[in-house]
Design a protein around this motif. Structure first.
Motif, PDB file in Angstrom:
ATOM      1  N   SER A   1      46.013 109.170 -20.847  1.00 27.10           N
ATOM      2  CA  SER A   1      46.231 110.584 -21.140  1.00 27.10           C
ATOM      3  C   SER A   1      45.160 111.413 -20.461  1.00 27.10           C
ATOM      4  CB  SER A   1      46.171 110.811 -22.654  1.00 27.10           C
ATOM      5  OG  SER A   1      44.861 110.583 -23.136  1.00 27.10           O
TER       6      SER A   1
ATOM      7  N   GLU B   1      49.299 111.549 -29.825  1.00 23.29           N
ATOM      8  CA  GLU B   1      47.876 111.228 -29.879  1.00 23.29           C
ATOM      9  C   GLU B   1      47.221 112.088 -30.952  1.00 23.29           C
ATOM     10  OE1 GLU B   1      44.025 111.182 -26.871  1.00 23.29           O
ATOM     11  OE2 GLU B   1      46.068 111.421 -26.103  1.00 23.29           O
TER      12      GLU B   1
ATOM     13  N   GLN C   1      48.906 115.709 -30.386  1.00 20.13           N
ATOM     14  CA  GLN C   1      49.176 116.104 -28.996  1.00 20.13           C
ATOM     15  C   GLN C   1      50.107 115.099 -28.342  1.00 20.13           C
ATOM     16  OE1 GLN C   1      45.672 116.716 -26.529  1.00 20.13           O
ATOM     17  NE2 GLN C   1      46.700 115.772 -24.820  1.00 20.13           N
ATOM     18  N   LEU C   2      51.075 115.609 -27.575  1.00 20.52           N
ATOM     19  CA  LEU C   2      51.921 114.762 -26.735  1.00 20.52           C
ATOM     20  C   LEU C   2      51.222 114.615 -25.394  1.00 20.52           C
ATOM     21  CD1 LEU C   2      55.458 116.181 -27.556  1.00 20.52           C
ATOM     22  CD2 LEU C   2      54.497 114.014 -28.314  1.00 20.52           C
ATOM     23  N   SER C   3      50.619 113.462 -25.161  1.00 24.47           N
ATOM     24  CA  SER C   3      49.699 113.295 -24.032  1.00 24.47           C
ATOM     25  C   SER C   3      50.344 112.709 -22.794  1.00 24.47           C
ATOM     26  CB  SER C   3      48.531 112.398 -24.461  1.00 24.47           C
ATOM     27  OG  SER C   3      49.012 111.149 -24.921  1.00 24.47           O
ATOM     28  N   ARG C   4      51.671 112.640 -22.725  1.00 19.17           N
ATOM     29  CA  ARG C   4      52.308 112.007 -21.577  1.00 19.17           C
ATOM     30  C   ARG C   4      52.408 112.940 -20.374  1.00 19.17           C
ATOM     31  NH1 ARG C   4      54.953 107.218 -22.557  1.00 19.17           N
ATOM     32  NH2 ARG C   4      55.051 106.558 -24.719  1.00 19.17           N
ATOM     33  N   TRP C   5      52.236 114.243 -20.580  1.00 18.62           N
ATOM     34  CA  TRP C   5      52.379 115.199 -19.485  1.00 18.62           C
ATOM     35  C   TRP C   5      51.040 115.859 -19.189  1.00 18.62           C
ATOM     36  CZ3 TRP C   5      55.640 115.461 -23.868  1.00 18.62           C
ATOM     37  CH2 TRP C   5      56.884 114.887 -23.678  1.00 18.62           C
TER      38      TRP C   5
ATOM     39  N   ALA D   1      50.024 119.259 -21.871  1.00 20.81           N
ATOM     40  CA  ALA D   1      50.405 118.577 -23.104  1.00 20.81           C
ATOM     41  C   ALA D   1      50.474 119.570 -24.256  1.00 20.81           C
ATOM     42  CB  ALA D   1      49.405 117.472 -23.429  1.00 20.81           C
TER      43      ALA D   1
ATOM     44  N   ALA E   1      50.289 120.865 -28.082  1.00 21.99           N
ATOM     45  CA  ALA E   1      49.413 120.419 -29.170  1.00 21.99           C
ATOM     46  C   ALA E   1      49.651 121.279 -30.399  1.00 21.99           C
ATOM     47  CB  ALA E   1      47.954 120.479 -28.749  1.00 21.99           C
TER      48      ALA E   1
ATOM     49  N   ALA F   1      48.730 124.452 -25.874  1.00 26.15           N
ATOM     50  CA  ALA F   1      48.860 123.409 -24.864  1.00 26.15           C
ATOM     51  C   ALA F   1      47.492 123.118 -24.276  1.00 26.15           C
ATOM     52  CB  ALA F   1      49.837 123.824 -23.757  1.00 26.15           C
TER      53      ALA F   1
ATOM     54  N   TYR G   1      45.540 121.303 -20.796  1.00 26.97           N
ATOM     55  CA  TYR G   1      45.698 120.849 -19.406  1.00 26.97           C
ATOM     56  C   TYR G   1      44.428 120.142 -18.955  1.00 26.97           C
ATOM     57  CZ  TYR G   1      46.226 120.808 -14.383  1.00 26.97           C
ATOM     58  OH  TYR G   1      46.294 120.404 -13.066  1.00 26.97           O
TER      59      TYR G   1
END
Length: 373
Positions: A209, A286, A328-332, A335, A337, A371, A373
């Motif tokens: 991530s 995450e 947090q969605l850490s795949r992008w 992300a 949050a 979000a 970055y």
């Protein structure tokens, strides 16, 4: 029995013990003295000292008696480790036998391991590298000459009848020999196949991530805070950055009201600092937890609808302590949050007659959506 024979029998146990110890020393899977040279990227997590401590602990547990910080004439092996600052957090490793100059180089990627397991994973991989490389040199620096391979010193076995070349028949041209197939680019050496499983066993692998592959990350979010005792709701936003486990934010929250008595506006602006104490992965989400403290200013402004009533503006100190939980969605790279916070603040209380208009102090509950970055 002759006296000399009696003396020989008395010395026999000591001679056998000496020979046994000598054979055990020659068959030792690890060198007696090793020189460790380690350098790590300043932005790596954990730090270089944590990597060095884990490597020393594993090597000493497996039988390396003396580990030197600098190369010396008494060291059997020199192990050089350099952790790069790339996204894969690659560890460049070189193993060199001091007496013969025999070398071996490896590359180990650490970014796929969680930060808490990286030092242990690297230590296990290096321990396996030292063991296999030392045994390849017959456990002794003097077993092979410089630039020679122990495999090449083995006597060639005679060809079996099946492996003997077939003689062409008379008056027939010899058959053309097919060249051996070229090795595939995806094939790995035996040493690399030994290292990969050890790293995978030691670390719980997960998708890398931005939080773990970058020293800095930036974040922005919309914020809402509810002061429980005064039923005061404030809106605003926050902007900041994360550096490793530290969280730095600037936040601005305001609220206002307007009725027959007049208008009032209150709010706060603060600088917040936190430290990540929990870092867990739950599927694609995450989770992180931060204790935080904030310092800043709070203000209260008002206008009365009655000309005979005077309202003086007020500005004062603002501070709070809070605990924040973030998902947090850490795949992008960008992300999303969501965070929840609970804490207590010191601030102003806005009143109109006997009615409470709002507050910037007391116990509060907050949430933010943004979000990173």
């Amino acid at each position: 029995m002759a006296p000399r024979a009696l003396k020989a029998l008395r010395l026999a146990p000591f001679l056998l013990a000496f020979v046994s110890l000598e054979r055990r020393a020659l068959a030792a899977p690890f060198p007696d003295t090793l020189s460790l040279q380690l350098s790590a990227c300043p932005a790596s997590e954990p730090t270089a000292s944590a990597f060095a401590d884990a490597i020393r602990s594993e090597l000493e547990a497996d039988g390396v008696r003396h580990i030197l910080d600098a190369p010396g004439a008494n060291s059997d092996v020199t192990l050089t480790v350099r952790i790069e600052c790339d996204a894969a957090l690659t560890a460049q490793v070189r193993f060199k036998v001091s007496g013969t100059g025999r070398e071996r180089s490896e590359r180990i990627s650490l970014a796929d391991a969680v930060p808490s397991a990286r030092a242990r994973a690297l230590a296990l991989a290096l321990t396996e590298l030292v063991r296999s490389s030392w045994q390849a040199s017959d456990g002794s620096p003097s077993s092979s000459a410089p630039g020679t391979d122990p495999e090449s010193q083995r006597p060639a076995s005679p060809p079996t009848p099946e492996a003997q070349p077939e003689k062409p028949a008379p008056n027939q041209p010899p058959k053309e020999k097919k060249p051996p197939p070229a090795p595939s680019a995806t094939e790995t050496t035996a040493s690399e196949r030994e290292l990969v499983p050890r790293v995978d066993e030691a670390a719980a692998l997960r998708p890398a991530s931005p939080r773990h592959t970058r020293a800095f990350s930036f974040a922005a979010s919309a914020h809402l805070r509810w002061f429980i005792d005064y039923r005061s709701l404030l809106f605003g936003g926050e902007l900041g950055a994360d550096f490793r486990a530290f969280r730095l934010r600037t936040e601005l929250l305001v609220a206002s009201t307007n009725d027959e008595l007049g208008a009032a506006t209150w709010g706060s602006a603060a600088l917040c600092l936190g430290y990540r104490v929990l870092d867990a992965q739950l599927g694609p989400v995450e989770l992180a937890a931060y204790p935080m403290a904030a310092l800043g200013l709070t203000w209260l402004r008002g206008d009365s609808s009655s000309a005979s009533t005077r309202v003086d503006p007020a500005t004062g100190f603002y501070g709070d302590l809070r605990v924040l939980l973030e998902a947090q969605l850490s795949r992008w790279p960008l992300a999303p949050a969501l965070s929840l916070e609970l804490g207590r603040a010191t601030g102003f209380e806005a009143r109109a007659a006997n009615r409470i208009l709002g507050s910037t102090g007391g116990f509060f509950f907050g949430t933010s959506v943004g979000a990173r970055y």
